[in-house]
Design an enzyme around this catalytic site. Structure first.
Site, PDB file in Angstrom:
ATOM      1  N   GLU A  47       0.889  -1.384   0.273  1.00 27.48           N
ATOM      2  CA  GLU A  47      -0.339   0.253  -0.307  1.00 27.48           C
ATOM      3  C   GLU A  47       1.103   1.090   0.085  1.00 27.48           C
ATOM      4  OE1 GLU A  47      -3.059   0.333  -0.135  1.00 27.48           O
ATOM      5  OE2 GLU A  47      -3.929  -1.706  -0.050  1.00 27.48           O
ATOM      6  N   TYR A 130      -6.413   6.492   4.012  1.00 25.95           N
ATOM      7  CA  TYR A 130      -6.825   5.357   2.564  1.00 25.95           C
ATOM      8  C   TYR A 130      -6.384   4.289   2.837  1.00 25.95           C
ATOM      9  CZ  TYR A 130      -5.688   2.191  -0.591  1.00 25.95           C
ATOM     10  OH  TYR A 130      -5.507   0.712  -1.233  1.00 25.95           O
ATOM     11  N   ASP A 148      -9.655   5.617  -2.906  1.00 25.38           N
ATOM     12  CA  ASP A 148      -8.507   5.995  -3.479  1.00 25.38           C
ATOM     13  C   ASP A 148      -9.278   6.806  -4.033  1.00 25.38           C
ATOM     14  OD1 ASP A 148      -9.327   3.780  -4.155  1.00 25.38           O
ATOM     15  OD2 ASP A 148      -7.114   3.448  -5.308  1.00 25.38           O
TER      16      ASP A 148
END
Length: 356
Positions: A47, A130, A148
């Site tokens: 991520e 996020y 996102d």
DNA sequence: AACTCGGGGCA
DNA sequence: TGCCCAGAGTT
């Protein structure tokens, strides 16, 4: 009875949306390295790398990174030079610094295990709304949103939201919408399905493949014919151009590099010596002489250009051979091999390297 | 709310 | 060329 009927209708709507999206995901999910083993560590690393960066770009970086730095503990102790080298070319380099800082905090405060709660995750450097939601939902299956750029676009269309998606209010609105839709027992797949949908079907710039969309019957932009006008996005600021002169200086078979300052653009990375503006050969020779060298050869290199988000470098380059001792403090003389294996030099300078 | 911070892929 | 990408932190 009436509220119950409405409630059931709403539940059926939500269940159907979830089922169609998840069924589509079971068939079409992309096979990605961090999906085969979604450990909290690997989910976190993926991520962080995926922030503002395409999946295809990340894959080789991710594989190299987790192969060499397989755990929170090893990340907390990795040499900065090695960390930056593994990040070279990926961009947004402070993400690498944040990873190491966060790893040290996780070792110290959480016994080496990533925390489960959103607020604790968000308190770590480099983990915002996020990424916290992505880790919590994908690694721990907690039903929280992970909104996102893909999800913003998908849900703005589903809800025919004509707000500017750069506006934090609109993002909050869409987060609330996702919260109403997210399944309690399959949050990770649900969030990843929304992202895959955005990446492969619900494409930006008015070119989505609505005929292939598993949730088109729920999409208000589709039914209203607004797919090509949603999402609404305000214009970006214009880029400024900056002229620079880049020097590849050779001395005893080695090349000069120097470390960039610790703040601002490309902070802490290595660079070729460079100066603002377009310098002439004579000006460059003078600079080298003032540094205590004798210039034995200077040739003009091909111009190059590098586009950042908010700046554009237009670069003129010289290849220079020097002799003598010099009186520099901040230049470092390195071999080709050391440049390839050790020092992290951003892409902007690659055009002036012999290897390129 | 506006800026800063990389780099690449694609129409 | 412009747009966008599994955004976050600072001011």
């Amino acid at each position: 009875m009436r509220p119950l009927v409405i409630y059931n209708h709403r539940m059926n709507y939500i269940n159907k949306f979830q089922n169609q999206l998840l069924n589509w995901y079971r068939q079409k999910a992309r096979e990605l390295p961090w999906r085969s083993d979604p450990s909290p560590y690997k989910v976190w690393i993926s991520e962080a790398m995926l922030q503002q960066t395409r999946v295809e770009t990340v894959i080789p970086y991710f594989n190299r990174f987790v192969d060499e730095i397989p755990s929170v503990e090893s990340l907390a102790e990795v040499e900065d030079e090695r960390l930056f080298k593994l990040w070279q070319g990926l961009g947004y380099y402070r993400r690498a610094t944040y990873l190491k800082k966060a790893a040290q905090a996780i070792v110290k405060e959480y016994n080496g295990h990533l925390p489960v709660s959103i607020n604790e995750l968000k308190s770590l450097p480099g983990i915002g709304a996020y990424t916290a939601g992505a880790i919590a939902s994908i690694a721990f299956n907690i039903p929280v949103p992970a909104v996102d750029g893909n999800v913003l676009r998908v849900m703005a269309r589903v809800n025919a939201d004509q707000g500017n998606i750069r506006n934090p209010e609109v993002k909050k609105r869409i987060e609330e919408l996702v919260i109403t839709l997210i399944p309690t027992n399959n949050a990770g797949d649900f969030n990843q399905a929304l992202m895959d949908l955005g990446a492969g079907i619900c494409l930006p710039n008015g070119t989505p493949k609505c005929n292939e969309c598993p949730v088109k019957e729920f999409c208000k932009a589709y039914s209203k014919g607004l797919v090509s006008t949603i999402p609404v996005k305000s214009d970006k600021k214009e880029r400024k151009m900056l002229e620079k002169t880049i020097l590849t200086v050779w001395w005893n078979g080695r090349m000069a590099i120097r470390k960039r300052e610790s703040k601002g653009l490309l902070a802490n990375l290595w660079e070729l010596p460079n100066y603002e503006g377009f310098l002439s050969k004579e000006q460059c020779v003078l600079i080298l002489e003032q540094l205590g060298f004798t210039v034995t050869d200077i040739t003009t290199m091909k111009n190059a250009r590098h586009i950042f988000t908010h700046i554009e470098w237009v670069m003129k380059g010289y290849s220079i051979s020097v002799e003598g001792e010099g009186n520099l403090s901040d230049w470092k003389w390195v071999t080709d091999e050391e440049i390839r294996g050790i020092y992290s030099i951003p892409t902007a300078f690659q055009a002036f390297f012999p290897s390129s």
